[in-house]
Design a protein around this motif. Structure first.
Motif, PDB file in Angstrom:
ATOM      1  N   ILE A   4       0.838  -1.207   0.000  1.00 26.19           N
ATOM      2  CA  ILE A   4       0.000   0.000   0.000  1.00 26.19           C
ATOM      3  C   ILE A   4       0.868   1.250   0.000  1.00 26.19           C
ATOM      4  O   ILE A   4       1.799   1.379   0.815  1.00 26.19           O
ATOM      5  CB  ILE A   4      -0.928  -0.001   1.247  1.00 26.19           C
ATOM      6  N   LEU A   5       0.556   2.168  -0.912  1.00 33.75           N
ATOM      7  CA  LEU A   5       1.289   3.433  -0.971  1.00 33.75           C
ATOM      8  C   LEU A   5       0.437   4.524  -0.330  1.00 33.75           C
ATOM      9  O   LEU A   5      -0.711   4.734  -0.720  1.00 33.75           O
ATOM     10  CB  LEU A   5       1.595   3.798  -2.433  1.00 33.75           C
ATOM     11  N   LEU A   6       1.023   5.223   0.662  1.00 31.58           N
ATOM     12  CA  LEU A   6       0.355   6.360   1.304  1.00 31.58           C
ATOM     13  C   LEU A   6       1.079   7.629   0.861  1.00 31.58           C
ATOM     14  O   LEU A   6       2.264   7.803   1.162  1.00 31.58           O
ATOM     15  CB  LEU A   6       0.468   6.273   2.822  1.00 31.58           C
ATOM     16  N   ILE A   7       0.351   8.489   0.167  1.00 32.95           N
ATOM     17  CA  ILE A   7       0.952   9.745  -0.317  1.00 32.95           C
ATOM     18  C   ILE A   7       0.365  10.892   0.505  1.00 32.95           C
ATOM     19  O   ILE A   7      -0.861  10.983   0.641  1.00 32.95           O
ATOM     20  CB  ILE A   7       0.632   9.957  -1.807  1.00 32.95           C
ATOM     21  N   TYR A   8       1.227  11.749   1.038  1.00 33.09           N
ATOM     22  CA  TYR A   8       0.714  12.828   1.890  1.00 33.09           C
ATOM     23  C   TYR A   8       1.127  14.202   1.381  1.00 33.09           C
ATOM     24  O   TYR A   8       2.200  14.385   0.813  1.00 33.09           O
ATOM     25  CB  TYR A   8       1.189  12.654   3.342  1.00 33.09           C
ATOM     26  N   SER A   9       0.221  15.154   1.592  1.00 26.71           N
ATOM     27  CA  SER A   9       0.517  16.562   1.331  1.00 26.71           C
ATOM     28  C   SER A   9       0.367  17.277   2.670  1.00 26.71           C
ATOM     29  O   SER A   9      -0.726  17.317   3.241  1.00 26.71           O
ATOM     30  CB  SER A   9      -0.483  17.112   0.316  1.00 26.71           C
ATOM     31  N   THR A  10       1.466  17.819   3.182  1.00 28.51           N
ATOM     32  CA  THR A  10       1.463  18.438   4.510  1.00 28.51           C
ATOM     33  C   THR A  10       2.260  19.723   4.496  1.00 28.51           C
ATOM     34  O   THR A  10       3.187  19.870   3.696  1.00 28.51           O
ATOM     35  CB  THR A  10       2.078  17.466   5.545  1.00 28.51           C
ATOM     36  N   THR A  11       1.888  20.652   5.383  1.00 24.64           N
ATOM     37  CA  THR A  11       2.725  21.845   5.564  1.00 24.64           C
ATOM     38  C   THR A  11       3.429  21.783   6.910  1.00 24.64           C
ATOM     39  O   THR A  11       4.623  22.023   7.018  1.00 24.64           O
ATOM     40  CB  THR A  11       1.872  23.130   5.462  1.00 24.64           C
ATOM     41  N   ASP A  12       2.673  21.428   7.951  1.00 27.86           N
ATOM     42  CA  ASP A  12       3.262  21.420   9.298  1.00 27.86           C
ATOM     43  C   ASP A  12       3.450  20.015   9.860  1.00 27.86           C
ATOM     44  O   ASP A  12       3.747  19.851  11.040  1.00 27.86           O
ATOM     45  CB  ASP A  12       2.384  22.245  10.247  1.00 27.86           C
ATOM     46  N   GLY A  13       3.233  19.000   9.065  1.00 30.91           N
ATOM     47  CA  GLY A  13       3.563  17.633   9.492  1.00 30.91           C
ATOM     48  C   GLY A  13       2.413  16.819  10.058  1.00 30.91           C
ATOM     49  O   GLY A  13       2.576  15.630  10.327  1.00 30.91           O
ATOM     50  N   HIS A  14       1.242  17.442  10.232  1.00 34.42           N
ATOM     51  CA  HIS A  14       0.176  16.687  10.899  1.00 34.42           C
ATOM     52  C   HIS A  14      -0.399  15.581  10.004  1.00 34.42           C
ATOM     53  O   HIS A  14      -0.702  14.487  10.479  1.00 34.42           O
ATOM     54  CB  HIS A  14      -0.932  17.626  11.387  1.00 34.42           C
ATOM     55  N   THR A  15      -0.522  15.861   8.725  1.00 32.65           N
ATOM     56  CA  THR A  15      -1.039  14.835   7.804  1.00 32.65           C
ATOM     57  C   THR A  15      -0.049  13.670   7.722  1.00 32.65           C
ATOM     58  O   THR A  15      -0.456  12.503   7.632  1.00 32.65           O
ATOM     59  CB  THR A  15      -1.300  15.451   6.406  1.00 32.65           C
ATOM     60  N   LEU A  16       1.234  13.985   7.796  1.00 32.19           N
ATOM     61  CA  LEU A  16       2.249  12.917   7.834  1.00 32.19           C
ATOM     62  C   LEU A  16       2.060  12.075   9.101  1.00 32.19           C
ATOM     63  O   LEU A  16       2.118  10.838   9.047  1.00 32.19           O
ATOM     64  CB  LEU A  16       3.655  13.527   7.788  1.00 32.19           C
ATOM     65  N   GLU A  17       1.788  12.756  10.226  1.00 31.35           N
ATOM     66  CA  GLU A  17       1.579  12.006  11.485  1.00 31.35           C
ATOM     67  C   GLU A  17       0.384  11.054  11.348  1.00 31.35           C
ATOM     68  O   GLU A  17       0.435   9.911  11.815  1.00 31.35           O
ATOM     69  CB  GLU A  17       1.301  13.009  12.607  1.00 31.35           C
ATOM     70  N   ILE A  18      -0.670  11.534  10.711  1.00 31.34           N
ATOM     71  CA  ILE A  18      -1.853  10.680  10.499  1.00 31.34           C
ATOM     72  C   ILE A  18      -1.465   9.489   9.604  1.00 31.34           C
ATOM     73  O   ILE A  18      -1.847   8.348   9.866  1.00 31.34           O
ATOM     74  CB  ILE A  18      -3.015  11.508   9.912  1.00 31.34           C
ATOM     75  N   CYS A  19      -0.673   9.761   8.570  1.00 29.74           N
ATOM     76  CA  CYS A  19      -0.238   8.664   7.679  1.00 29.74           C
ATOM     77  C   CYS A  19       0.609   7.645   8.445  1.00 29.74           C
ATOM     78  O   CYS A  19       0.498   6.438   8.212  1.00 29.74           O
ATOM     79  CB  CYS A  19       0.551   9.219   6.490  1.00 29.74           C
ATOM     80  N   THR A 155      -1.657  28.487  22.334  1.00 31.82           N
ATOM     81  CA  THR A 155      -2.382  27.215  22.220  1.00 31.82           C
ATOM     82  C   THR A 155      -1.734  26.239  21.229  1.00 31.82           C
ATOM     83  O   THR A 155      -1.399  26.605  20.107  1.00 31.82           O
ATOM     84  CB  THR A 155      -3.843  27.475  21.746  1.00 31.82           C
ATOM     85  N   VAL A 156      -1.588  25.013  21.685  1.00 29.80           N
ATOM     86  CA  VAL A 156      -1.258  23.890  20.791  1.00 29.80           C
ATOM     87  C   VAL A 156      -2.341  22.856  21.073  1.00 29.80           C
ATOM     88  O   VAL A 156      -2.440  22.362  22.198  1.00 29.80           O
ATOM     89  CB  VAL A 156       0.128  23.295  21.114  1.00 29.80           C
ATOM     90  N   ILE A 157      -3.150  22.543  20.081  1.00 25.89           N
ATOM     91  CA  ILE A 157      -4.241  21.607  20.338  1.00 25.89           C
ATOM     92  C   ILE A 157      -4.452  20.680  19.143  1.00 25.89           C
ATOM     93  O   ILE A 157      -4.520  21.134  18.004  1.00 25.89           O
ATOM     94  CB  ILE A 157      -5.542  22.365  20.729  1.00 25.89           C
ATOM     95  N   ASP A 158      -4.489  19.404  19.462  1.00 29.00           N
ATOM     96  CA  ASP A 158      -4.675  18.380  18.425  1.00 29.00           C
ATOM     97  C   ASP A 158      -6.152  17.957  18.459  1.00 29.00           C
ATOM     98  O   ASP A 158      -6.601  17.341  19.413  1.00 29.00           O
ATOM     99  CB  ASP A 158      -3.759  17.195  18.761  1.00 29.00           C
ATOM    100  N   PHE A 159      -6.877  18.315  17.416  1.00 30.39           N
ATOM    101  CA  PHE A 159      -8.307  17.997  17.370  1.00 30.39           C
ATOM    102  C   PHE A 159      -8.573  16.603  16.780  1.00 30.39           C
ATOM    103  O   PHE A 159      -9.711  16.175  16.702  1.00 30.39           O
ATOM    104  CB  PHE A 159      -9.062  19.019  16.504  1.00 30.39           C
ATOM    105  N   THR A 160      -7.518  15.936  16.324  1.00 30.86           N
ATOM    106  CA  THR A 160      -7.716  14.656  15.629  1.00 30.86           C
ATOM    107  C   THR A 160      -8.303  13.597  16.554  1.00 30.86           C
ATOM    108  O   THR A 160      -7.833  13.428  17.681  1.00 30.86           O
ATOM    109  CB  THR A 160      -6.370  14.145  15.064  1.00 30.86           C
TER     110      THR A 160
END
Ligand SMILES: Cc1cc2nc3c(=O)[nH]c(=O)nc-3n(C[C@H](O)[C@H](O)[C@H](O)COP(=O)(O)O)c2cc1C
Length: 185
Positions: A4-19, A155-160
């Motif tokens: 499985i290939l997971l391709i991510y588009s991120t600016t601050d790294g959060h989408t990468l963390e989800i991947c 504030t630093v808050i992770d809504f995920t």
């Protein structure tokens, strides 16, 4: 076992963390998972994967233009394999906007492209004011003020909802198996 290939588009790294979390879930289920950024994806041999998943964050109302470019260039390829898309944005912290059918960014995105992913998801993202530059911080604070979110510049808050991410990982692990590979619309 699927590759499985997971391709991510991120600016601050959060989408990468989800991947990375999706990768953990699917690897625990016995699949082989490769992560790559949308910037590096053109150099990847898509044909060598069984399934392709694309995840992208929203910035100022849009997914990155490289996400559109990737889809345009590879749509025929994507359509030949079980595939999925997910979006990350902070509007999705609101319960009435946290599903693919109810998230305005994901719905707009689907109207802009002709690819119809087999699986869809939307995840609430992260706010990290200390990390942002001055203008981005002010803009996001303003948007948060309008939408009744946190405005304190420390504030630093992770809504995920990480359980929701885990569930999606389980769905991806089954993607393309009998009866699960229909366009999600
Ligand atoms: C400059 C900036 C603009 C953003 N614009 C939006 C927006 O228009 N709508 C939204 O719901 N979230 C917006 N966000 C929130 C991001 O989608 C969220 O922080 C996400 O976790 C970012 O993921 P990434 O680190 O993978 O880029 C914005 C964040 C930043 C820093």
């Amino acid at each position: 076992m699927a590759s499985i290939l997971l391709i991510y588009s991120t600016t601050d790294g959060h989408t990468l963390e989800i991947c990375e979390r999706l990768q953990q879930v699917m690897e625990r289920l016995g699949h082989q998972v490769t992560l790559t950024s949308v910037e590096d994806a053109p150099g990847v041999d898509l044909a060598s994967f069984d399934r392709i998943v694309l995840g992208a964050s929203i910035r100022y109302g849009k997914h990155h233009k490289k996400v559109y470019e990737f889809i345009e260039r590879n749509q025929a390829f994507l359509e030949r394999k079980p595939n999925a898309f997910f979006s990350v944005n902070v509007v999705a912290r609101k319960p009435e906007k946290n599903r693919p059918e109810t998230n305005p960014y994901l719905q707009k995105f689907l109207r802009q492209i002709s690819w119809q992913p087999h699986e869809l998801a939307v995840f609430a993202g992260k706010i990290d004011y200390p990390r942002y530059g001055f203008w981005d911080r002010q803009m996001i604070r303003l948007i948060m003020w309008i939408t009744k979110g946190p405005t304190d510049p420390q504030t630093v808050i992770d809504f995920t909802d990480w359980d929701q991410v885990d569930d999606f990982g389980h769905r991806l692990a089954k993607l393309g198996e009998k009866g699960s590979c229909q366009p999600a619309g």
